[in-house]
Write an enzyme that holds these catalytic residues in place. Structure first.
Site, short mmCIF file in Angstrom:
data_model
loop_
_atom_site.label_atom_id
_atom_site.label_comp_id
_atom_site.label_asym_id
_atom_site.label_seq_id
_atom_site.Cartn_x
_atom_site.Cartn_y
_atom_site.Cartn_z
N ASP A 1 0.87 -1.17 0.00
CA ASP A 1 0.00 0.00 0.00
C ASP A 1 0.91 1.22 0.00
O ASP A 1 2.11 1.13 0.28
CB ASP A 1 -0.95 -0.01 1.20
CG ASP A 1 -2.15 0.94 0.97
OD1 ASP A 1 -2.09 1.79 0.06
OD2 ASP A 1 -3.16 0.82 1.70
C1 NOJ Z 1 -3.87 4.15 -0.04
C2 NOJ Z 1 -5.07 3.25 0.00
O1 NOJ Z 1 -5.11 2.53 1.21
C3 NOJ Z 1 -5.08 2.26 -1.15
O2 NOJ Z 1 -6.30 1.55 -1.12
C4 NOJ Z 1 -4.91 2.98 -2.46
O3 NOJ Z 1 -4.95 2.07 -3.54
C5 NOJ Z 1 -3.57 3.73 -2.44
N1 NOJ Z 1 -3.58 4.69 -1.33
C6 NOJ Z 1 -3.32 4.48 -3.73
O4 NOJ Z 1 -4.22 5.51 -3.85
#
Ligand code: NOJ
Length: 758
Positions: free
Chosen positions: A293
């Site tokens: 993530d």
């Molecule tokens: C953080 C989020 O938790 C995730 O779901 C997302 O895909 C990424 N940021 C990118 O935006």
């Protein structure tokens, strides 16, 4: 390229995106074309994806390998707003992530877009993207066809816009009903969520785009998500949250899994050997790659050796430091090759090498069709006293439509899943409002207009609901009052409690006191409490219903569509009934805990770690209420129809994979679809004295029609995870099966036994 150029931290992202969503600009910048036609032997389509990947790897330098294991994100989106002269040269499409390919080998760019409920950030580039109903709405259909349509549409719109990878596919279980991201996910049951996301990802990947499941794992609340250490035992995990991923992966062959922000039993998820190597790659046989993530990579050798394949965004760990780790032997070359192999074999398997992007305009009509279907199947009728619904258009002379901006639009969920409102936010943000994560975005689908279209001769008036007395006065002089209420939820925070915010409970109570024919339409991320439930005549849960939400609401209220949605999560009576009555909060910082979000900025965040023990163990969702003898407000699997279904004739053919069959009859006068549910309680020796959902089928039935449903039960879904044996086990003994239209309404039951080993 340093991480702080890449806007890793959430706050900076939030501010940036807040800025971006306020101003929709036309297309700017140059977009990449298809990579030059590669010529290598790996372009022989008769070879397996694994073989083709190895052929490419044999030609790669160390630097090239490292270059595929990290990338940029967000910064490129920001760059589109810079004056063109100072705009950095980038081939990124400007969504959440970008990893440059290697043209000399024909390796395609990975253009990653957030796409949980539709493709995000379309308006920045002047593009339309379909805002689908929430994941919870999709899950309420219990319909694998709906899930396939959902995935296929997102895949097609991604591909049409040049993206090669989705960052959607969220399936963290609804353990914590206050979680701000529940709307992205598919409820509280691992088998229901896993099967649905499996169907969705398979269909998405068939469009030639890499799919992704997230957030792996146990990332079930937003509060303190970067610092919470989830404590859970292996059996509980394997039979709940991890089972969802297992099913989703096996049913779809999904190419990517995103590891989550939190720690699990002491190790960050993105450097957790148990989660990544032992369970995901070894036990589940996952052949794709693990991407962190955003900002969830915390180490180099530890993360790489635990099973993380790609750091996003930035190169703090998997750039130069990973190269050094390979050179020093801390990360063997074989592991580096495995990381690269996983990416390349996925790109071959999905078709990125063979079918380079062929960009075209997104087709809004196709999107409307899917959005409408999901919304109609996903809405759940929770109460319908005295057959208040469906409304008979001929007999009605006046309707009061009250609250929740129902004159202009329907609400959506916020955060990285936020799909831009086509044509702009139907409810302009208040002056000074900023911050993507907290901002309410309303799609231009007006319930007021959709209701007026159903009753062209009636007087249909709108009251904003902000002045309760005037709303009640309008209700009093109308035949029917329809009160729209909402609960906005978003990534980045959880809701403080399950009450409707902004005095909406009082609004409903006053309107209901003024007019006994009061219908409540909920636009919520998940469960809410309903202190007024006994005083209203009908309640329709519409969730966040997407770009055709109003049309779907009207067609259910007026009976063009017979509701068939069933709850994929429990509605508790109050927070006191939850496994954790109080939301686990990150404790206040101690001296030294406040650290800069990223170098050189004034933003600081509380980095204090804290434990959250999932001591409910296996008892997630309805299993908790059943085991603890608690009465929910509305149980898992519940949902009313305008007709009535009866169940009879249960037959069980025992065996390792037993078959159950039974008859479902439409005993009413309207055609409809019933979701027939099969629950099983395992033998005493299993240590699970509560039932689990193991199978279901949506049955379409004409009035008076009866059908026999036959379902073969998957032995995996009847098994327990035996920690001592580190494997699944079908426990010997007596099994009890219950069949019906909700987890708390199972008119049929029977038993069978599994003999012990001699
Ligand atoms: C953080 C989020 O938790 C995730 O779901 C997302 O895909 C990424 N940021 C990118 O935006």
């Amino acid at each position: 390229m340093k991480i702080h150029h890449l806007l890793k931290p959430r706050l900076k992202t939030a501010l940036l995106i807040g800025f971006l969503t306020m101003y929709s600009l036309p297309v700017v910048g140059q977009f990449p074309g298809a990579p030059a036609a590669p010529k290598g032997p790996w372009m022989d389509k008769s070879l397996s994806p694994d073989k083709r990947a190895d052929l490419v790897i044999s030609q790669m330098t160390l630097e090239e390998k490292i270059s595929l294991l990290h990338g940029g994100g967000w910064a490129e989106l920001f760059a589109h707003f810079a004056p063109s002269a100072s705009r950095p040269a980038t081939k990124s499409l400007g969504n959440a992530g970008y990893i440059s390919g290697i043209p000399r080998l024909g390796i395609p760019d990975l253009q990653m877009a957030d796409a949980a409920v539709g493709v995000t950030h379309g308006s920045v580039f002047g593009r339309y993207c379909t805002a689908l109903p929430s994941g919870t709405s999709e899950a309420s259909s219990w319909d694998l066809e709906v899930a396939r349509a959902y995935g296929a549409l997102i895949g097609r719109e991604l591909r049409d816009q040049g993206y090669t990878m989705s960052l959607g596919g969220g399936i963290d279980l609804t353990r914590e009903p206050r979680n701000g991201r529940n709307f992205e996910y598919k409820g509280e049951d691992p088998i229901l969520a896993g099967k649905l996301v499996g169907a969705e990802m398979k269909a998405l990947q068939e469009q030639g785009v890499i799919g992704d499941l997230k957030h792996y794992a146990m990332n079930d609340q937003e509060n303190g998500r970067n610092y919470v250490n989830i404590k859970a035992d292996k059996r509980a995990m394997r039979e709940s949250d991890l089972l969802t991923f297992e099913i989703g992966i096996k049913e779809s062959g999904v190419g990517a899994v995103m590891c989550s922000y939190n720690l699990l039993n002491g190790d960050y998820a993105c450097e957790n050997n148990y989660l990544l190597n032992e369970v995901l790659k070894k036990d589940f046989g996952f052949q794709g790659f693990v991407v962190s993530d955003w900002g969830a990579t915390h180490s180099v050798a530890k993360a790489a050796m635990a099973g993380l394949d790609v750091e996003m965004p930035g190169n703090d760990h998997f750039g130069e430091p990973l190269k050094k780790a390979v050179e020093s032997g801390a990360v063997p070359m074989s592991r580096l090759d495995d990381m690269v192999h996983r990416i390349l074999r996925t790109e071959f398997a999905v078709g990125l090498f063979d079918n380079p992007s062929d960009r075209q305009e997104v087709d809004p009509e196709a999107g409307y069709e899917v959005a409408l279907r999901v919304a109609e199947e996903g809405m759940v009728l929770l109460k319908n006293a005295d057959r208040q619904l469906p409304l008979q258009s001929s007999g009605i002379t006046s309707i009061a439509v009250i609250g929740s901006h129902a004159d202009v639009g329907v609400l959506s969920g916020g955060g990285s899943a936020q799909v831009d409102a086509a044509g702009g936010n139907a409810v302009p943000a208040p002056p000074g409002a900023s911050g993507f994560f907290g901002m309410q975005v309303w799609h231009r689908s007006s319930p007021l207009q959709a209701i007026r279209a159903k009753v062209p001769n009636a007087k249909v008036e709108f009251n904003a609901g902000t002045d309760i007395a005037s709303a009640a006065a309008l209700a009093k002089t109308s035949d029917v009052a329809i009160v729209f209420v909402n609960q906005h939820t978003s990534e980045g925070s959880d809701v403080p409690n399950l009450s409707l915010p902004q005095n909406q409970d009082a609004l409903i109570s006053s309107v209901a006191a003024a007019n006994p024919h009061t219908i409540v339409v909920l636009e919520t991320g998940g469960a809410v409490t309903m202190p007024w439930i006994d005083h209203v005549s009908a309640v329709l849960e519409a969730w966040y219903p997407g770009i055709r939400g109003a049309q779907a609401i009207a067609s259910i209220l007026f009976g063009d569509m017979n509701p068939s949605g069933k709850l994929p999560l429990t509605f508790p009576k109050s927070e006191a009934d939850l496994p954790h009555p109080k939301l686990a909060q990150q404790p206040p910082p101690r001296p030294g805990d406040m650290k800069p979000l990223f170098p050189g900025t004034p933003f600081k965040q509380n980095t204090r770690q804290f434990d959250l023990e999932y001591d409910e163990g296996l008892k997630v969702g309805y299993k908790w209420y059943d085991a603890e003898g608690r009465q929910p407000l509305f149980p898992f699997g519940f949902g009313l129809s305008y007709t009535k279904y009866t169940y009879s004739g249960l037959k069980i053919a025992p065996g390792q994979a037993p078959t159950v069959s039974f008859d479902v009859k439409n005993a009413g006068t309207r055609a409809g679809a019933e979701v027939a549910q099969v629950y099983v309680t395992l033998p005493e020796g299993a240590g699970e004295p509560f039932k689990r959902l193991v199978a279901w089928e949506r049955v379409h039935l004409a009035p008076a029609e009866s059908k026999t449903v036959t379902l073969k039960l998957d032995p995996h879904y009847l098994s327990i995870f035996n920690v001592d044996k580190d494997g699944w086990e079908l426990v010997a003994g007596g099994y009890k099966v219950q069949v019906g239209g909700s987890s708390r309404d199972t008119p049929l039951s029977g038993t069978w036994s599994v003999p012990g080993r001699q």
